[in-house]
Write an enzyme that holds these catalytic residues in place. Structure first.
Site: not given
Ligand code: BG6
Length: 494
Positions: A50, A156, A185-186, A224, A243, A248, A348
């Site tokens: 933007r 996502k 979905d990484h 995490e 989330d 995941h 978390k």
């Molecule tokens: C994301 C979530 O999809 O994945 C985050 O939105 C999370 O909240 C993250 O911290 C975790 O990814 P990774 O690859 O660091 O385990």
């Protein structure tokens, strides 16, 4: 799931290019693909934002972030000049016709320079509420009009419940064919997660044991250390269930539980995953407390540093009911997994960052070594996803010596013994998208089924805020009830 393929000329259009994801993950991933010779010979990254910025300012900003976030920093000195010539910053208003007309001119001028109509890869790195606006404008301006060449990648969260996911799928289908849509979905791009299929279906010794006859329970943990950081506003009303678990953790569960696919064809693999999601027993609304545990972190100590509680984080309500921890016991109603609990948990501000899968095998029905001084541990297979990246098989062995004494030991395969540096998840996924390989992306029915799996839990939690929040200290292992979930089955987290 790429092999080295010749890639078509491609224009990559990033919506939200000045955002966090673009600087931390996307541009570093494209840079690393570039230095490894994996980008198409002819490509351009059209970065949309933007803000009014000139190209040089944007490129300097990207370079500074490559220094911070790129896996390969050494190559920046030698490769940056060449890489940056493929980037253009373009001011863009998401809801303005004129912006799309200008984009069209830009893409046409690139096509002219390439000497052909290039593939177009649109990356939506923006808040979910803009997806419909962008998709509508892309249709109206006919920017993605070649189904065989044009693709869209969507981050996502894909919807916020089953109903909204169905609506979003319907809306996207007005502009794109399903084969053009890459829902990311990484976790599926992580090397250790991809290896689950190779491990299961590339070996003859594990698959015969991979069923309810031998497996007692499956546990999936994604813990995490970080809190919500600067994302309090987003996280409020999202929470750990939406989330992390809906996407995941359920995707990891699918990789562990799926039947053998007939081939590596994307449709076949995605079909087998949908079978798993369909077979997960839905938890009745009035039984949610029995099968699921939620938590929210209070202040505490993580790695010797005092940290705030969730309710004290920026952008978070002082009485927030949002869960930062969730754990669920699932059962799968199919022949292979009859009666085997699948426990998943994520949180978390946990004691340490640690993601892993534990397959706990049943104890021996009879053993020469049962009783007396021989405390037999159950065999376990542990797949460490991150930050440890290894596979460990735990078994009993005789201690060397004159007496017969048994002890559990581990056999370990460490990824870093094969290769010191593994690609980032986004590198794998972006390369797959450039190649048109959908295997590691979510199909519409996968996303909808996954929402269906968590539907009752989501509704019950929304309707019944937990009065015990906050119920775990930052830096701990989560709420006590999470241990009870397993103790009821005479089990414990491994
Ligand atoms: C994301 C979530 O999809 O994945 C985050 O939105 C999370 O909240 C993250 O911290 C975790 O990814 P990774 O690859 O660091 O385990």
């Amino acid at each position: 799931m790429n092999e080295n393929k010749m890639l078509q000329s491609t224009s990559i259009i990033i919506f939200g290019a000045t955002g966090d994801l673009a600087k931390r993950k996307l541009l570093p991933a494209f840079f690393n693909l570039y230095i490894e010779g994996r980008m198409p010979e002819q490509f351009n990254i059209v970065a949309l934002g933007r803000a009014e910025k000139n190209d040089d300012d944007f490129k300097n900003y990207i370079k500074e972030n490559l220094i911070l976030f790129s896996r390969n920093k050494k190559a920046i000195d030698t490769e940056w000049e060449k890489f940056q010539s493929h980037i253009t910053y373009f001011r863009h208003q998401i809801d303005e016709d004129k912006s799309y007309e200008d984009l069209e001119l830009k893409l046409k001028s690139l096509d002219k320079a390439y000497g052909l109509r290039a593939n177009r890869l649109f990356y939506l790195s923006i808040a979910p509420n803009f997806v419909s606006t962008i998709s509508g404008h892309l249709k109206k301006a006919e920017l993605a009009s070649e189904p065989a060449q044009d693709r869209i990648i969507i981050e996502k969260p894909f919807g916020h419940n089953k109903k909204s996911a169905v609506e979003l799928n319907e809306l996207l289908s007005r502009t794109f064919e399903e084969e053009q849509i890459y829902r990311i979905d990484h976790y599926l791009g992580k090397e250790t997660v991809q290896n689950i299929l190779a491990f299961r279906f590339g070996n003859s010794i594990f698959e015969p044991l991979w069923n309810c006859k031998y497996v007692e329970s499956v546990q999936i943990t994604v813990a995490e250390e970080v809190g919500v950081e600067s994302r309090g506003g987003f996280y409020e009303g999202t929470g750990a269930l939406k989330d992390m678990i809906q996407n995941h953790l359920l995707q990891i569960l699918c990789m562990v539980a799926m039947e053998q696919p007939a081939s590596l064809d994307a449709g076949e693999i995605r079909d087998r995953k949908v079978d798993v999601l369909k077979s997960i027993r839905r938890i009745p609304y009035d039984m949610v407390d029995h099968y699921a545990v939620r938590g929210q972190y209070a202040e505490g100590v993580v790695k010797d540093a005092h940290v705030k509680g969730y309710r004290q984080e920026d952008g978070v309500d002082a009485n927030s009911p949002t869960e930062t921890f969730a754990s669920i016991k699932f059962y799968l109603d199919n022949e292979r997994w009859e009666g085997v609990p699948f426990y998943v948990r994520t949180g978390k501000r946990m004691r340490e960052k640690q993601s892993y899968i534990t397959i706990k095998f049943k104890p021996l029905p009879q053993s020469t070594f049962i009783g007396g001084q021989h405390a037999l541990s159950q065999n376990k297979l542990i797949i460490n996803i991150q930050p440890l990246m290894d596979i460990r098989l735990q078994f009993m062995t005789k201690m060397p010596g004159l007496t017969v004494e048994l002890k559990p030991v581990e056999m370990v395969f460490d990824y870093f013994s094969c290769k010191e540096d593994t690609p980032e998840a986004y590198e794998t996924l972006l390369l797959d998208a450039l190649e048109g390989d959908l295997t590691l992306f979510m199909r519409s029915d996968q996303v909808e089924e996954a929402w269906d799996v968590v539907k009752t839990i989501q509704e019950y939690w929304e309707n019944n805020p937990d009065p015990s929040f906050p119920n775990y200290a930052a830096g701990s292992n989560g709420p006590k009830q999470c241990e009870l979930l397993l103790q009821r089955e005479d089990d414990s987290w491994a």
